[in-house]
Design a protein around this motif. Sequence first.
Motif, PDB file in Angstrom:
ATOM      1  N   ALA A 295       0.829  -1.202   0.000  1.00  0.00           N
ATOM      2  CA  ALA A 295       0.000   0.000   0.000  1.00  0.00           C
ATOM      3  C   ALA A 295       0.866   1.257   0.000  1.00  0.00           C
ATOM      4  O   ALA A 295       0.519   2.266  -0.626  1.00  0.00           O
ATOM      5  N   ARG A 296       2.003   1.188   0.700  1.00  0.00           N
ATOM      6  CA  ARG A 296       2.937   2.319   0.704  1.00  0.00           C
ATOM      7  C   ARG A 296       3.503   2.563  -0.687  1.00  0.00           C
ATOM      8  O   ARG A 296       3.711   3.713  -1.097  1.00  0.00           O
ATOM      9  N   PHE A 297       3.740   1.473  -1.433  1.00  0.00           N
ATOM     10  CA  PHE A 297       4.201   1.624  -2.814  1.00  0.00           C
ATOM     11  C   PHE A 297       3.196   2.443  -3.625  1.00  0.00           C
ATOM     12  O   PHE A 297       3.561   3.403  -4.325  1.00  0.00           O
ATOM     13  N   ASP A 298       1.932   2.048  -3.527  1.00  0.00           N
ATOM     14  CA  ASP A 298       0.885   2.711  -4.324  1.00  0.00           C
ATOM     15  C   ASP A 298       0.724   4.175  -3.918  1.00  0.00           C
ATOM     16  O   ASP A 298       0.605   5.057  -4.777  1.00  0.00           O
ATOM     17  N   ALA A 299       0.721   4.422  -2.604  1.00  0.00           N
ATOM     18  CA  ALA A 299       0.539   5.798  -2.128  1.00  0.00           C
ATOM     19  C   ALA A 299       1.723   6.683  -2.532  1.00  0.00           C
ATOM     20  O   ALA A 299       1.545   7.835  -2.956  1.00  0.00           O
ATOM     21  N   ALA A 300       2.931   6.141  -2.417  1.00  0.00           N
ATOM     22  CA  ALA A 300       4.124   6.912  -2.770  1.00  0.00           C
ATOM     23  C   ALA A 300       4.158   7.192  -4.270  1.00  0.00           C
ATOM     24  O   ALA A 300       4.521   8.291  -4.700  1.00  0.00           O
TER      25      ALA A 300
END
Length: 231
Positions: free
Chosen positions: A82-87
Amino acid sequence: MRISTTIAVGFSLVATALVAVGLTGVVGLTKLDGHLHEVGVVRLPSVEGLFMMSEAQTAIDSAENALLCTALTPELTKAAFARFDAAKARADKGWKIYEPLPQTPEEAKVWKEFVPAWEAWWRDHLAYVALVKAWQAHPDDAGRNYDRMVHQALVTNMATYDAAEKLLDRLIEINLDVADAARLQADADTVRAQQVMYGIGIAGLLIAVVGGGFITMSVARKLRRTVEVQR
């Protein structure tokens, strides 16, 4: 000179001084507006967009490293993705802010180098994500897949990450330097305009005093002559 001519000349000199002061002020404000536009409309948004991309890149790298922990729970693994997508969303937003803005020749050259460097790093990131998924999906071959993950994250990705990061830092540095130069030039132009306005104002005051005295004496002489003739 006739009285009307004398008065007209005096008022013309004063009006000229006032117009000069006004034009100096207009020119100074125009230059100042240009500097403010450069800083506020171009450089600050540019730095904002670039910093968003830099922060996003760091966040993705951090999440990649977190996934190297073999003790991660499914929940923590999901959070890392999820951090990948948000970043990536933040990076795209920063890109959209920065890319349409004007660039200096040096900045355009660095940006031209940065774009393929960023794309290369992102391809390596996607390759790493595929390895993570393969590691999770094939526990029977986990050891070999994990070794590939480690090499991808700490060797391959790190190389392209560093290349993109250096160019990104250079773009930020260029924009900060341009903004600082615009600020210094604005200060210099403001001081110069003030000095010119003060000089013209003093000259206009002297012209008004000297011209007023001259006009007064000239008018007085003519009035005395008129009175003497009437007598």
